[in-house]
Design a protein around this motif. Structure first.
Motif, PDB file in Angstrom:
ATOM      1  N   ILE A 200      80.089 -13.949  82.528  1.00 36.77           N
ATOM      2  CA  ILE A 200      79.891 -13.192  83.759  1.00 36.77           C
ATOM      3  C   ILE A 200      80.097 -11.697  83.501  1.00 36.77           C
ATOM      4  O   ILE A 200      80.960 -11.298  82.716  1.00 36.77           O
ATOM      5  N   GLY A 201      79.311 -10.861  84.182  1.00 35.39           N
ATOM      6  CA  GLY A 201      79.514  -9.419  84.164  1.00 35.39           C
ATOM      7  C   GLY A 201      79.625  -8.882  85.579  1.00 35.39           C
ATOM      8  O   GLY A 201      79.329  -9.592  86.560  1.00 35.39           O
ATOM      9  N   ALA A 202      80.056  -7.636  85.707  1.00 36.18           N
ATOM     10  CA  ALA A 202      80.142  -6.957  86.999  1.00 36.18           C
ATOM     11  C   ALA A 202      79.010  -5.954  87.094  1.00 36.18           C
ATOM     12  O   ALA A 202      78.771  -5.196  86.154  1.00 36.18           O
ATOM     13  N   ALA A 203      78.317  -5.914  88.256  1.00 32.28           N
ATOM     14  CA  ALA A 203      77.086  -5.116  88.299  1.00 32.28           C
ATOM     15  C   ALA A 203      76.779  -4.518  89.666  1.00 32.28           C
ATOM     16  O   ALA A 203      75.874  -4.971  90.371  1.00 32.28           O
ATOM     17  N   PRO A 204      77.491  -3.472  90.096  1.00 33.96           N
ATOM     18  CA  PRO A 204      77.034  -2.713  91.262  1.00 33.96           C
ATOM     19  C   PRO A 204      75.589  -2.281  91.058  1.00 33.96           C
ATOM     20  O   PRO A 204      75.187  -1.972  89.928  1.00 33.96           O
ATOM     21  N   CYS A 205      74.817  -2.232  92.122  1.00 32.43           N
ATOM     22  CA  CYS A 205      73.362  -2.170  91.959  1.00 32.43           C
ATOM     23  C   CYS A 205      72.854  -0.854  91.375  1.00 32.43           C
ATOM     24  O   CYS A 205      72.171  -0.851  90.350  1.00 32.43           O
ATOM     25  N   SER A 206      73.161   0.277  92.014  1.00 34.33           N
ATOM     26  CA  SER A 206      72.561   1.545  91.612  1.00 34.33           C
ATOM     27  C   SER A 206      73.256   2.684  92.355  1.00 34.33           C
ATOM     28  O   SER A 206      73.891   2.456  93.393  1.00 34.33           O
ATOM     29  N   ALA A 222      86.706  -4.821  85.898  1.00 29.50           N
ATOM     30  CA  ALA A 222      86.051  -5.343  84.697  1.00 29.50           C
ATOM     31  C   ALA A 222      86.951  -5.197  83.477  1.00 29.50           C
ATOM     32  O   ALA A 222      87.035  -6.099  82.630  1.00 29.50           O
ATOM     33  N   ALA A 223      87.627  -4.060  83.373  1.00 33.49           N
ATOM     34  CA  ALA A 223      88.549  -3.853  82.254  1.00 33.49           C
ATOM     35  C   ALA A 223      89.687  -4.861  82.308  1.00 33.49           C
ATOM     36  O   ALA A 223      90.102  -5.422  81.280  1.00 33.49           O
ATOM     37  N   GLU A 224      90.192  -5.126  83.501  1.00 29.11           N
ATOM     38  CA  GLU A 224      91.286  -6.082  83.658  1.00 29.11           C
ATOM     39  C   GLU A 224      90.850  -7.501  83.312  1.00 29.11           C
ATOM     40  O   GLU A 224      91.588  -8.263  82.671  1.00 29.11           O
ATOM     41  N   LEU A 225      89.626  -7.865  83.709  1.00 30.98           N
ATOM     42  CA  LEU A 225      89.132  -9.226  83.479  1.00 30.98           C
ATOM     43  C   LEU A 225      88.512  -9.403  82.098  1.00 30.98           C
ATOM     44  O   LEU A 225      88.228 -10.531  81.685  1.00 30.98           O
ATOM     45  N   GLY A 226      88.238  -8.307  81.406  1.00 30.64           N
ATOM     46  CA  GLY A 226      87.630  -8.391  80.088  1.00 30.64           C
ATOM     47  C   GLY A 226      86.168  -8.774  80.117  1.00 30.64           C
ATOM     48  O   GLY A 226      85.689  -9.517  79.250  1.00 30.64           O
ATOM     49  N   ILE A 227      85.426  -8.241  81.097  1.00 33.06           N
ATOM     50  CA  ILE A 227      84.001  -8.553  81.209  1.00 33.06           C
ATOM     51  C   ILE A 227      83.177  -7.269  81.087  1.00 33.06           C
ATOM     52  O   ILE A 227      83.695  -6.166  81.236  1.00 33.06           O
ATOM     53  N   ARG A 228      81.897  -7.439  80.828  1.00 31.71           N
ATOM     54  CA  ARG A 228      81.004  -6.294  80.665  1.00 31.71           C
ATOM     55  C   ARG A 228      80.486  -5.815  82.016  1.00 31.71           C
ATOM     56  O   ARG A 228      80.588  -6.511  83.034  1.00 31.71           O
ATOM     57  N   ARG A 229      79.893  -4.596  81.981  1.00 34.25           N
ATOM     58  CA  ARG A 229      79.388  -3.963  83.202  1.00 34.25           C
ATOM     59  C   ARG A 229      77.917  -3.606  83.047  1.00 34.25           C
ATOM     60  O   ARG A 229      77.465  -3.256  81.960  1.00 34.25           O
ATOM     61  N   HIS A 230      77.207  -3.670  84.168  1.00 35.85           N
ATOM     62  CA  HIS A 230      75.762  -3.423  84.157  1.00 35.85           C
ATOM     63  C   HIS A 230      75.356  -2.767  85.473  1.00 35.85           C
ATOM     64  O   HIS A 230      75.928  -3.057  86.528  1.00 35.85           O
ATOM     65  N   THR A 231      74.387  -1.857  85.408  1.00 36.34           N
ATOM     66  CA  THR A 231      73.815  -1.278  86.622  1.00 36.34           C
ATOM     67  C   THR A 231      72.465  -0.655  86.290  1.00 36.34           C
ATOM     68  O   THR A 231      72.106  -0.502  85.121  1.00 36.34           O
ATOM     69  N   HIS A 232      71.699  -0.331  87.338  1.00 36.81           N
ATOM     70  CA  HIS A 232      70.471   0.447  87.172  1.00 36.81           C
ATOM     71  C   HIS A 232      70.834   1.925  87.032  1.00 36.81           C
ATOM     72  O   HIS A 232      71.778   2.393  87.661  1.00 36.81           O
ATOM     73  N   LEU A 233      70.015   2.638  86.263  1.00 36.74           N
ATOM     74  CA  LEU A 233      70.269   4.078  86.153  1.00 36.74           C
ATOM     75  C   LEU A 233      69.008   4.833  85.763  1.00 36.74           C
ATOM     76  O   LEU A 233      68.265   4.396  84.879  1.00 36.74           O
TER      77      LEU A 233
END
Length: 451
Positions: A200-206, A222-233
């Protein structure tokens, strides 16, 4: 798990040295690559199944770094609009989706990916209608059915139209709801093991659909859970203007100021970048998901793929949502990557092997799995694609990588994920393509009937 020996094929390992074998072999045991090399396997090598792959090319399975699987049920809308008008047309329709619709759409989209050489995919699911059920879980169920390795992201939006954002208020959440749902998704589904099928990753949209507070808090979580992050840019000029008007800064500058760049982040599109933006992405170790077909379809522009690679930015490929490309074929994105780069920079701006690396090792870097997938090396997971180059479209192309990337998409003889067969002789072996089509059509009709 049955062992597998592929022999007689051309092999493009996509390892760091770019090792290729004009005729080679790959041995799979216990879901991992046990051997790879030139010529025939050493005498005494045994396997439960031996595949004579003369006239074929073996590559790592492709890694799709950006998708919106729910959109497979809403293709063909606003086909002549730019991003913002396209979004405002489709947001009200997406607000009508329910979990069973999303499962059917995701299964169809995943089946399409599998049939075009993809063995690992991400998904950016940022739309969670209040009466829509657990749509993230629906996509995970679909991926298990099709048999692809899956990196879904729990997306989010909290900046509705009434507060100056683009999405309607009916599809946005508050920050606390987003954080709670993300933590729950990680607790229920996330597997950090090397052979993991779901992460699982964390991903606010844009930047134009979320608040700075959501970006700050999801980065910390995300840092606390140890997961990656993704968003549009930086997808469109409209987004650039929005950030200048709202924040007095460029999109990349906005994310850096909010702590949303780093080696645990991969960013979709990045079409409108300055030299300074590219330097920032390289300095922070951020990765980019390049989506050339979607960018062309929406008229967003052509990303500076060559410049990103030369700056050392990890670059993967993505099909993007099916409602913004109507295609969903990762194999076709390799050719599009080459063509769009050459339109910008000339015939030497992008090679076939650059594109193959983006679709495999580059994608693995984006999703944080370079140690496990993305190349054919001993000890890595057995995610493979075997392409048949014996037909009319490829018979006179001596370079098998050029045949794959620049020629017509070859038939798939075999794909494996974790050593398990997913596609064989161009047919899904894990689920019914016909059933996927029927369920998709039914889901689309249900959604349209709710309007």
């Amino acid at each position: 798990m049955p062992s597998l020996l592929i022999t007689g094929a051309a092999v493009a390992t996509v390892d760091a040295a770019g090792t290729e074998h004009a005729e080679g072999h790959v041995l799979v045991r216990d879901g991992a690559i046990a051997a790879v090399g030139a010529g025939q396997a050493p005498p005494g090598t045994v396997a439960d199944r031996v595949v004579d792959a003369r006239g074929h090319l073996v590559t790592p399975g492709f890694v799709n770094t950006h998708h919106h699987l729910y959109q497979w049920a809403t293709r063909g809308f606003a086909v002549d609009e730019g991003l913002f008008d396209w979004l405002t047309t489709l947001y009200p329709l997406w607000a009508l989706l329910r979990a069973d619709d999303v499962e059917a759409a995701a299964r169809a989209g995943l089946a399409r990916l599998a049939l075009t050489g993809c063995t690992t995919t991400t998904d950016h699911h940022y739309l969670h209608p209040r009466e829509g059920g657990d749509q993230l879980a629906a996509t995970i169920e679909a991926a298990a059915t099709v048999g692809l390795r899956f990196s879904p992201t729990r997306g989010s939006m909290d900046l509705g139209a009434s507060a100056g954002g683009l999405p309607p208020d009916s599809v946005v959440e508050d920050v606390e709801a987003v954080l709670t749902a993300t933590a729950d998704a990680v607790a229920r589904h996330h597997d950090p093991s090397p052979s993991s099928m779901v992460r699982i990753g964390a991903a606010p949209c844009s930047p134009f659909s979320v608040t700075p507070e959501l970006l700050r808090q999801t980065a910390a979580q995300a840092a606390e859970l140890g997961i990656r992050r993704h968003t549009h840019l930086a997808e469109t000029a409209d987004e650039e203007e929005f950030c200048a008007r709202t924040f007095g800064a460029r999109p990349v500058e906005v994310l850096e100021d909010l702590g949303w760049l780093g080696p645990d982040v991969w960013l979709a599109h990045c079409v409108h970048l300055s030299d300074a933006d590219i330097a920032t992405l390289a300095r922070t170790g951020s990765s980019v998901a390049h989506c050339p077909s979607s960018n062309a379809r929406l008229g967003a522009g052509a990303a500076r793929a060559r410049d990103l690679l030369e700056a050392g930015v990890p670059l993967g490929l993505g099909v993007d949502g099916a409602a913004s490309s109507e295609q969903g074929s990762l194999a076709d994105e390799l050719r599009q990557m080459v063509y769009t780069a050459r339109l910008r920079g000339g015939p030497d701006a992008m090679s076939a092997r650059d594109a193959l690396r983006a679709a495999t090792a580059g994608g693995a870097a984006c999703v944080g799995r370079s140690a496990e997938i993305g190349s054919i090396e001993v000890g890595k997971r057995a995610d493979l694609a075997v392409w048949d180059l014996r037909g009319l479209g490829h018979a006179d192309l001596d370079d098998p990588v050029v045949a794959l990337v620049i020629g017509p998409t070859p038939p798939l003889a075999l794909t494996t994920v974790e050593g398990r067969v997913v596609v064989e002789d161009g047919q899904l072996r894990t689920t019914s393509e016909q059933r996927a089509v029927a369920d998709l059509v039914a889901a689309r009709r249900r959604v349209l009937a709710r309007r």
